[in-house]
Design a protein around this motif. Structure first.
Motif, PDB file in Angstrom:
ATOM      1  N   VAL A  58       0.856  -1.182   0.000  1.00 56.05           N
ATOM      2  CA  VAL A  58       0.000   0.000   0.000  1.00 56.05           C
ATOM      3  C   VAL A  58       0.894   1.233   0.000  1.00 56.05           C
ATOM      4  CG1 VAL A  58      -1.766   1.272   1.260  1.00 56.05           C
ATOM      5  CG2 VAL A  58      -1.833  -1.239   1.195  1.00 56.05           C
TER       6      VAL A  58
ATOM      7  N   SER B  67       2.360   3.825   3.255  1.00 60.43           N
ATOM      8  CA  SER B  67       2.101   3.118   4.518  1.00 60.43           C
ATOM      9  C   SER B  67       3.381   2.822   5.301  1.00 60.43           C
ATOM     10  CB  SER B  67       1.372   1.804   4.241  1.00 60.43           C
ATOM     11  OG  SER B  67       2.168   0.936   3.449  1.00 60.43           O
TER      12      SER B  67
ATOM     13  N   GLU C  30       2.272  -1.749   5.028  1.00 59.71           N
ATOM     14  CA  GLU C  30       1.033  -2.508   4.880  1.00 59.71           C
ATOM     15  C   GLU C  30       1.061  -3.246   3.544  1.00 59.71           C
ATOM     16  OE1 GLU C  30      -3.805  -1.735   4.416  1.00 59.71           O
ATOM     17  OE2 GLU C  30      -2.418  -0.072   4.818  1.00 59.71           O
TER      18      GLU C  30
ATOM     19  N   ARG D  90      -1.412  -5.497   1.105  1.00 59.75           N
ATOM     20  CA  ARG D  90      -2.792  -5.901   0.865  1.00 59.75           C
ATOM     21  C   ARG D  90      -2.813  -7.173   0.014  1.00 59.75           C
ATOM     22  NH1 ARG D  90      -4.951  -1.331  -0.817  1.00 59.75           N
ATOM     23  NH2 ARG D  90      -5.689  -0.778   1.272  1.00 59.75           N
TER      24      ARG D  90
ATOM     25  N   SER E 100      -5.416  -7.184   4.730  1.00 64.22           N
ATOM     26  CA  SER E 100      -4.100  -6.534   4.805  1.00 64.22           C
ATOM     27  C   SER E 100      -3.265  -7.131   5.923  1.00 64.22           C
ATOM     28  CB  SER E 100      -4.261  -5.022   5.037  1.00 64.22           C
ATOM     29  OG  SER E 100      -4.910  -4.407   3.935  1.00 64.22           O
TER      30      SER E 100
ATOM     31  N   ALA F 128      -2.385  -0.668  13.393  1.00 64.51           N
ATOM     32  CA  ALA F 128      -3.662  -0.552  12.684  1.00 64.51           C
ATOM     33  C   ALA F 128      -4.316   0.790  12.978  1.00 64.51           C
ATOM     34  CB  ALA F 128      -4.581  -1.703  13.085  1.00 64.51           C
TER      35      ALA F 128
ATOM     36  N   ASP G  76      -4.616   3.672  10.275  1.00 69.11           N
ATOM     37  CA  ASP G  76      -6.052   3.754   9.990  1.00 69.11           C
ATOM     38  C   ASP G  76      -6.428   2.711   8.936  1.00 69.11           C
ATOM     39  OD1 ASP G  76      -8.647   4.605  10.206  1.00 69.11           O
ATOM     40  OD2 ASP G  76      -8.418   6.312   8.841  1.00 69.11           O
ATOM     41  N   ALA G  77      -5.943   1.492   9.177  1.00 66.14           N
ATOM     42  CA  ALA G  77      -6.193   0.387   8.240  1.00 66.14           C
ATOM     43  C   ALA G  77      -6.534  -0.860   9.046  1.00 66.14           C
ATOM     44  CB  ALA G  77      -4.967   0.130   7.365  1.00 66.14           C
TER      45      ALA G  77
END
Length: 332
Positions: A83, A86, A106, A108, A114, A177, A181-182
């Protein structure tokens, strides 16, 4: 039981409490602490040794079983893409015994979930300033690495932003996380949520974290030592009690010899006369008549003292006095 009443003295009571408390800590806290570390280290070494010869498996197999255990250090593969934007740095790392940063990102998966990926270590050129952090490759990537457990959050060490990078002090999937904000998916490990640590020669990797040495360490010997200390402490107290009883027995055995009364000189024998009876005749001893005149008696001079000075008689030390010197006070 009277011979053991000395154990009620404050000094002996305090010593007994300290010995019992120390032995209790040895058996319930100190020895289990070291033996537990030995068990966990041996278990970790076994997992690492098994993972070296085990084939890599797709990460989906672990994600499909949320209750999977003992998955740490297993080699897995994942397919997806990094990502953009990140990147997060882990502070206070070491590379070749020099300051470094850990690089996290991160990743995905193709199914939309993720993962948190540890891309490895990057050394700091001067020990304080950030090095150049290259972005991970774009597009679909097939990566391989090992499962690692989250390290947890260090109290008082909150995430920060410096030199344009978000930075943390430990790797924790829950904290990251929130920071990214994932919805990061933790890999099941039977404990703290896991993440993927890249192996060498993988897309986007820097310097991989080295595997720990397969050494059990000194924890087993430390645990056995604490057990030995817990056994030796009561035995030592018992020896001191026995030594005290032995000295008291010896003191009682020698006491009559040391405490014989000294006879006092008497001038004449006296007898009690019964009431109403005639007093018994008393023998009168003749008093010797001096043969020399009073004037013939020499007067005392400086060289010849008039009266004989008392001679100090050495006193014999009793066992009680010797024990008083040993223990710092008279015993009762």
């Amino acid at each position: 039981m009277r011979r053991l009443t000395f154990l009620l003295r404050p000094s002996w009571a305090i010593l007994a409490v300290v010995v019992v408390a120390f032995a209790y800590l040895c058996f319930t806290v100190l020895a289990p602490w070291q033996l537990g570390k030995n068990i966990s280290t041996s278990h970790r070494n076994n997992l690492i040794a098994d993972s070296v010869n085990a084939a890599s498996v797709p990460v989906g197999q672990f994600l499909a079983d949320p209750k999977a255990k003992d998955t740490e250090w297993r080699q897995i593969t994942a397919t997806g893409n990094y990502v953009p934007g990140s990147t997060v740095l882990e502070r206070l790392q070491r590379l070749d015994d020099k300051p470094a940063y850990g690089v996290l990102a991160e990743f995905r998966l193709d199914d939309g979930r993720s993962l948190l990926v540890d891309r490895g270590l990057v050394g700091a050129p001067d020990g304080s300033h950030l090095p150049t952090i290259a972005d991970p490759p774009a597009g679909q990537q097939h990566i391989q690495g090992r499962v690692r457990k989250s390290e947890g959050v260090i109290p008082g060490k909150e995430p920060m932003t410096q030199d344009g990078f978000r930075q943390v002090y430990s790797i924790d999937t829950t904290q990251l996380a929130t920071l990214l904000d994932a919805p990061l998916t933790a890999i099941p490990t039977g404990g703290a949520g896991g993440y993927l640590q890249l192996s060498d020669n993988q897309p986007g990797v820097f310097t991989p974290q080295p595997l720990p040495q397969l050494d059990a360490g000194p924890y087993l010997s430390y645990g056995l030592q604490w057990i030995a200390f817990g056994v030796m402490a009561p035995l030592g107290l018992g020896y001191f009690v026995y030594a005290e009883i032995r000295e008291r027995r010896r003191e009682r055995a020698e006491a009559p010899k040391d405490s014989l009364p000294t006879p006092e000189p008497t001038t004449a024998a006296t007898t009690s006369t019964p009431r109403g009876a005639e007093p018994a005749a008393t023998a009168v001893l003749p008093v010797p008549t001096p043969t020399a005149a009073a004037d013939d008696v020499p007067e005392p001079t400086e060289s010849a003292p008039a009266a004989t000075e008392p001679v100090a008689v050495p006193q014999v030390r009793t066992n009680a006095q010797r024990l008083a010197d040993r223990y710092g006070g008279m015993r009762r």
